[in-house]
Design a protein around this motif. Structure first.
Motif, short mmCIF file in Angstrom:
data_model
loop_
_atom_site.label_atom_id
_atom_site.label_comp_id
_atom_site.label_asym_id
_atom_site.label_seq_id
_atom_site.Cartn_x
_atom_site.Cartn_y
_atom_site.Cartn_z
N THR A 78 -9.69 2.34 -3.08
CA THR A 78 -9.72 0.96 -3.10
C THR A 78 -9.31 0.65 -1.66
N ASP A 79 -8.32 1.16 -1.09
CA ASP A 79 -7.66 0.90 0.25
C ASP A 79 -6.80 2.06 0.78
N GLU A 80 -7.30 2.22 1.99
CA GLU A 80 -6.47 3.34 2.57
C GLU A 80 -5.62 2.86 4.05
N TRP A 81 -5.26 1.76 4.09
CA TRP A 81 -4.80 0.87 5.06
C TRP A 81 -3.80 1.92 6.18
N TRP A 121 3.12 6.14 10.56
CA TRP A 121 1.97 7.39 10.01
C TRP A 121 2.70 7.77 8.76
N MET A 122 2.04 7.98 7.83
CA MET A 122 2.66 8.77 6.75
C MET A 122 1.67 9.87 6.19
N ASP A 123 2.32 10.88 5.72
CA ASP A 123 1.52 12.23 5.15
C ASP A 123 1.25 12.10 3.71
N GLY A 124 0.33 11.16 3.38
CA GLY A 124 -0.11 10.97 1.96
C GLY A 124 -1.32 9.86 1.86
N TRP A 125 -1.09 9.28 0.73
CA TRP A 125 -2.19 7.81 0.63
C TRP A 125 -1.33 7.04 0.52
N GLU A 126 -1.51 5.77 1.31
CA GLU A 126 -0.65 4.57 1.37
C GLU A 126 -1.50 3.50 1.43
N THR A 127 -1.26 2.65 0.67
CA THR A 127 -2.32 1.30 0.62
C THR A 127 -1.28 0.15 1.15
N ARG A 128 -1.91 -1.08 1.29
CA ARG A 128 -1.10 -2.33 1.89
C ARG A 128 -0.35 -3.04 0.43
N ARG A 129 0.63 -3.69 1.16
CA ARG A 129 1.22 -4.53 0.22
C ARG A 129 0.24 -5.57 -0.56
N LYS A 130 0.06 -5.44 -1.80
CA LYS A 130 -0.70 -6.24 -2.36
C LYS A 130 -0.47 -7.78 -2.61
N ARG A 131 -1.30 -8.76 -2.22
CA ARG A 131 -0.82 -10.05 -2.40
C ARG A 131 -1.88 -10.77 -3.34
N THR A 170 9.52 6.40 0.33
CA THR A 170 10.97 5.80 -0.04
C THR A 170 10.82 4.18 -0.59
N GLY A 171 10.76 3.36 0.59
CA GLY A 171 10.77 2.06 0.38
C GLY A 171 9.29 1.62 0.43
N ASN A 172 8.47 2.67 0.29
CA ASN A 172 6.84 2.19 0.29
C ASN A 172 6.29 3.07 -0.95
N TYR A 173 6.98 3.78 -1.61
CA TYR A 173 6.58 4.71 -2.69
C TYR A 173 5.56 3.63 -3.78
N ALA A 174 4.70 4.32 -4.50
CA ALA A 174 3.94 3.67 -5.57
C ALA A 174 5.07 3.68 -7.04
N PRO A 175 5.28 2.56 -7.18
CA PRO A 175 6.35 2.54 -8.40
C PRO A 175 5.81 3.11 -9.97
N TYR A 176 4.41 2.88 -10.07
CA TYR A 176 3.91 3.24 -11.27
C TYR A 176 2.61 3.98 -11.12
N GLY A 227 1.20 1.13 -2.86
CA GLY A 227 2.10 2.12 -2.19
C GLY A 227 1.64 3.38 -1.83
N GLY A 228 2.53 4.31 -1.94
CA GLY A 228 2.07 5.49 -1.27
C GLY A 228 2.45 6.74 -2.23
N ILE A 229 1.64 7.71 -2.19
CA ILE A 229 1.81 9.08 -2.87
C ILE A 229 1.44 10.08 -1.94
N ALA A 230 2.53 11.09 -1.63
CA ALA A 230 2.06 12.07 -0.71
C ALA A 230 1.02 13.26 -1.03
N ARG A 231 1.22 13.77 -2.01
CA ARG A 231 0.19 14.84 -2.80
C ARG A 231 -0.02 14.75 -4.18
#
Ligand SMILES: NC(=O)NC(NC(N)=O)C(=O)[O-]
Length: 386
Positions: A15-18, A44-54, A82-88, A169-173
């Motif tokens: 859906t998002d790869e910002w 730059w993050m080594d994983g999948w990280e999307t934008r803060r959803k509003r 850490t401050g940007n991981y996907a919580p669920y 948020g983000g997940i590495a692998r």
């Protein structure tokens, strides 16, 4: 357990790869963090990280497994998020007969899915998505908590998974653990098939050493990409100081290393390939990274017998009745060795093989072609196929 994920999986939708593209989820290398690395979109993050959803909704991506199979578990690795991981997260799975005709290509950092991509993905039969993991809380990516291991009991063949993150948020692998599954009813008993291939349900069930590379790599798809994509042991410490060879040029050593593999289906093996691709030599310095020789043994085990041997790490007083399938063979560097005809001893139907290498080193692929034999010893994963 074999990792299905490492085998040329593809992200077909996100859906998002910002901040970072979903294809990073599939990298084989461990995640990295480079404090000074930034892209034009952010850190730059080594994983999948999307934008803060509003806005309402959540982010998700669809991943095609390289090897369709039965999933036994996942590792959702949040390393360095850490401050940007996907919580669920929650994970769904489907067996899609018709493969989707679109794939996201190229570097998609800074991108979100377009309305036409959403339309295309909506064509996938959403009724066939089953929930394998209900919505659960994830741990952040500090080194002591980054691996979120999830067990799964789902006895059906899966070709695609949908990874949902809530809300963003983000997940590495993402690692997907399981066993490959072939529809054996479509294979004739006259067909020669690679009975040990991961794609046909082969599994590594024991080994003596996997210091540099796990033996399950030997049954992966295609030829190995590099040395890391094969089985490689540490150097044995009992290497003799003075070397002796026999009349066949085979080094006379007592120590050896071994790997035991269960075939995806019981069968009669008639052709063998031992590939030492990427395991090379420097003859000037007499340095070798491939084994001096190998032999292969085979046997038939019931599921209970196999469980007992695994439980005892194959070190029981009563070992399996191994029979020689391939007598000791001198090996060459970086070479595909093919054995057929009289070189392969007729053992009848077997369920397991043991590859023994002497004294140590690496083998990138093992292929065991044979005819599947029905109504023979079956393992739980194989019952539905016979
Ligand atoms: N420092 C950050 O990681 N910020 C943001 N993420 C990236 N990758 O820049 C964020 O909070 O989502």
């Amino acid at each position: 357990m074999n990792k299905l994920l490492t085998l040329s999986l593809k992200v077909i939708f996100a859906t998002d790869e910002w901040f970072a593209p979903a294809r990073n989820l599939l990298k084989r290398d461990p995640p990295e963090f480079i404090a000074s690395a930034f892209t034009e979109y952010g850190k730059w993050m080594d994983g999948w990280e999307t934008r803060r959803k509003r806005i309402a909704g959540h982010d998700w991506c669809i991943i095609q497994l390289g090897v369709p199979g039965i999933i036994h578990g996942f590792d959702v690795d949040t390393s360095f998020f850490t401050g940007n991981y996907a919580p669920y997260t929650s994970i769904q799975a489907a067996c899609l007969d018709q493969m989707p005709s679109f794939t996201l290509e190229g570097d998609r950092t800074g991108m979100a899915a377009s309305p036409s991509q959403f339309e295309a993905v909506a064509q996938l039969n959403t009724d066939s998505w089953e929930e394998l993991v209900p919505m659960i809380k994830l741990n952040p990516g500090y080194s002591e908590s980054c691996h979120n291991y999830l067990n799964v009991t789902y006895p059906h063949r899966v070709t695609h998974i949908r990874l949902n993150i809530y809300p963003d948020g983000g997940i590495a692998r993402l690692k997907v653990y399981g066993i490959g599954k072939t529809d054996w009813s479509t294979v004739s008993s006259q067909d020669l098939v690679d009975l040990v291939a991961l794609v046909n349900g082969g599994v590594c069930v024991g080994y003596s050493d996997a210091h540099f590379g796990h033996p399950r790599n030997m049954i992966g798809l295609g030829r190995a990409d590099n040395m890391g994509d094969g089985w490689e042991t540490a150097r044995r410490l009992d290497r003799p100081k003075v070397l002796k060879v026999n009349e066949k040029g085979i080094l006379q050593v007592r120590g050896c290393e071994w790997a035991i593999l269960r075939l995806g289906h019981p069968g009669i093996i008639s052709k063998i390939e031992v590939d030492t691709n990427h395991f090379k030599e420097n003859s000037y310095f007499n340095l070798r990274n491939f084994p001096d020789s190998c032999k292969i043994e085979a046997c038939s085990l019931t599921p209970d017998e196999e469980n007992n041997f695994i439980h005892n790490q194959w070190r029981s007083d009563k070992p399996p009745k191994w029979r020689i399938l391939l007598s000791p063979q001198k090996l060459k560097a970086h070479h595909r060795h093919l054995f057929s005809g009289e070189s392969v001893v007729q053992c009848g139907p077997v369920t397991h093989v043991r590859l023994v290498i002497a004294p140590d080193g690496g083998v990138s692929r093992l292929r065991l072609w044979g005819r599947p034999v029905s109504n023979y010893l079956t393992h739980p994963q194989q019952i539905s196929k016979l």
